[in-house]
Design a protein around this motif. Sequence first.
Motif, PDB file in Angstrom:
ATOM      1  N   ARG A  11      46.525  30.094   6.995  1.00  0.00           N
ATOM      2  CA  ARG A  11      47.001  30.488   8.318  1.00  0.00           C
ATOM      3  C   ARG A  11      45.848  30.698   9.289  1.00  0.00           C
ATOM      4  O   ARG A  11      45.956  30.417  10.481  1.00  0.00           O
ATOM      5  N   LEU A  12      44.707  31.159   8.778  1.00  0.00           N
ATOM      6  CA  LEU A  12      43.543  31.337   9.634  1.00  0.00           C
ATOM      7  C   LEU A  12      43.018  30.000  10.131  1.00  0.00           C
ATOM      8  O   LEU A  12      42.483  29.913  11.238  1.00  0.00           O
ATOM      9  N   GLU A  14      44.831  27.419  10.902  1.00  0.00           N
ATOM     10  CA  GLU A  14      45.694  27.048  12.019  1.00  0.00           C
ATOM     11  C   GLU A  14      45.295  27.803  13.280  1.00  0.00           C
ATOM     12  O   GLU A  14      45.219  27.227  14.371  1.00  0.00           O
ATOM     13  N   ARG A  15      45.020  29.087  13.138  1.00  0.00           N
ATOM     14  CA  ARG A  15      44.621  29.880  14.299  1.00  0.00           C
ATOM     15  C   ARG A  15      43.252  29.451  14.813  1.00  0.00           C
ATOM     16  O   ARG A  15      42.989  29.501  16.021  1.00  0.00           O
ATOM     17  N   SER A  16      42.377  29.025  13.904  1.00  0.00           N
ATOM     18  CA  SER A  16      41.068  28.546  14.315  1.00  0.00           C
ATOM     19  C   SER A  16      41.201  27.310  15.188  1.00  0.00           C
ATOM     20  O   SER A  16      40.526  27.174  16.217  1.00  0.00           O
ATOM     21  N   ALA A  18      43.790  26.548  16.988  1.00  0.00           N
ATOM     22  CA  ALA A  18      44.374  26.980  18.262  1.00  0.00           C
ATOM     23  C   ALA A  18      43.302  27.569  19.176  1.00  0.00           C
ATOM     24  O   ALA A  18      43.309  27.326  20.390  1.00  0.00           O
ATOM     25  N   ALA A  66      49.314  31.293  18.314  1.00  0.00           N
ATOM     26  CA  ALA A  66      48.871  32.439  17.496  1.00  0.00           C
ATOM     27  C   ALA A  66      49.458  33.692  18.124  1.00  0.00           C
ATOM     28  O   ALA A  66      48.758  34.468  18.778  1.00  0.00           O
ATOM     29  N   TRP A  69      47.940  37.397  19.311  1.00  0.00           N
ATOM     30  CA  TRP A  69      46.484  37.391  19.281  1.00  0.00           C
ATOM     31  C   TRP A  69      45.937  36.934  20.623  1.00  0.00           C
ATOM     32  O   TRP A  69      46.439  35.987  21.230  1.00  0.00           O
ATOM     33  N   LEU A  74      40.996  37.067  18.015  1.00  0.00           N
ATOM     34  CA  LEU A  74      41.036  35.981  17.042  1.00  0.00           C
ATOM     35  C   LEU A  74      39.632  35.540  16.655  1.00  0.00           C
ATOM     36  O   LEU A  74      39.357  35.274  15.477  1.00  0.00           O
ATOM     37  N   ASP A 117      45.398  38.540   5.914  1.00  0.00           N
ATOM     38  CA  ASP A 117      44.796  37.217   5.804  1.00  0.00           C
ATOM     39  C   ASP A 117      43.465  37.269   5.060  1.00  0.00           C
ATOM     40  O   ASP A 117      43.120  36.348   4.316  1.00  0.00           O
TER      41      ASP A 117
END
Length: 246
Positions: A11-12, A14-16, A18, A66, A69, A74, A117
Amino acid sequence: MNMDVTALQPRLAERSRALDQLLDESEKRWWQQALERLRQSPDANTAAVLSSQCKRHLRDQPVPGAAGWNAIELARALLLAHVLGLQHEVARPALLEQLFQFGDDQEKATLLKALDDLDSEGRCLELALLAGRTSNPQVFAALALDTPYASRHYPERAFHQLVLKALGMGLDAARVIGLAQRQGQPLNQLALDLMDEQLAAGRPVSPSLPRLIAFGLLSPPQREHLAGLFQQQRLPTEWREHLFSN
């Protein structure tokens, strides 16, 4: 060692992505330089310095994809993930504890918000329990709300204390993940005790307090007590559906 965020939590990653899509050219340059610096010096001091610089180099803006966040939060969470990814597994809890101690309230809140996470197996339970003693609402909310860490790893008594403290701070128990699975007779009694304390002190009953109660498991005396309070108009009207739905 590998610095890929996915080694810790997909999941991190994916946020990275974004975050990368959100940053402008100047921010991207600083971000890549920060990651390279962390790669060269993967220790708590470097991570703490870079975390403190995020506010100066990144705009405070929501990150699409995200939810909940902003870019600064983030980036800080990703710095934590990257530095952990460069450590042996057994060293990670001590490093997170050190970074928690280093951080200001916003950095502490970010660490706790990302803890599920960063530590999906619950090795940092003692850190979470320690953090839960804070009197800072921002820090406590990051631990208690919208994250499954406590539900997954807290023993029953500690989870109940977390929920009661959340109500005492005026937080919404509906945002405590896993609360329904932790309901039962012990939490019923604790919730009723808190309600009686609030009423005795002349304070309104916490709006989300009914979410703590498994109404089907109330004893007859407990249900009679609540019904009496409701008839005396000492409980909000929303309690009617819980007490007289059957």
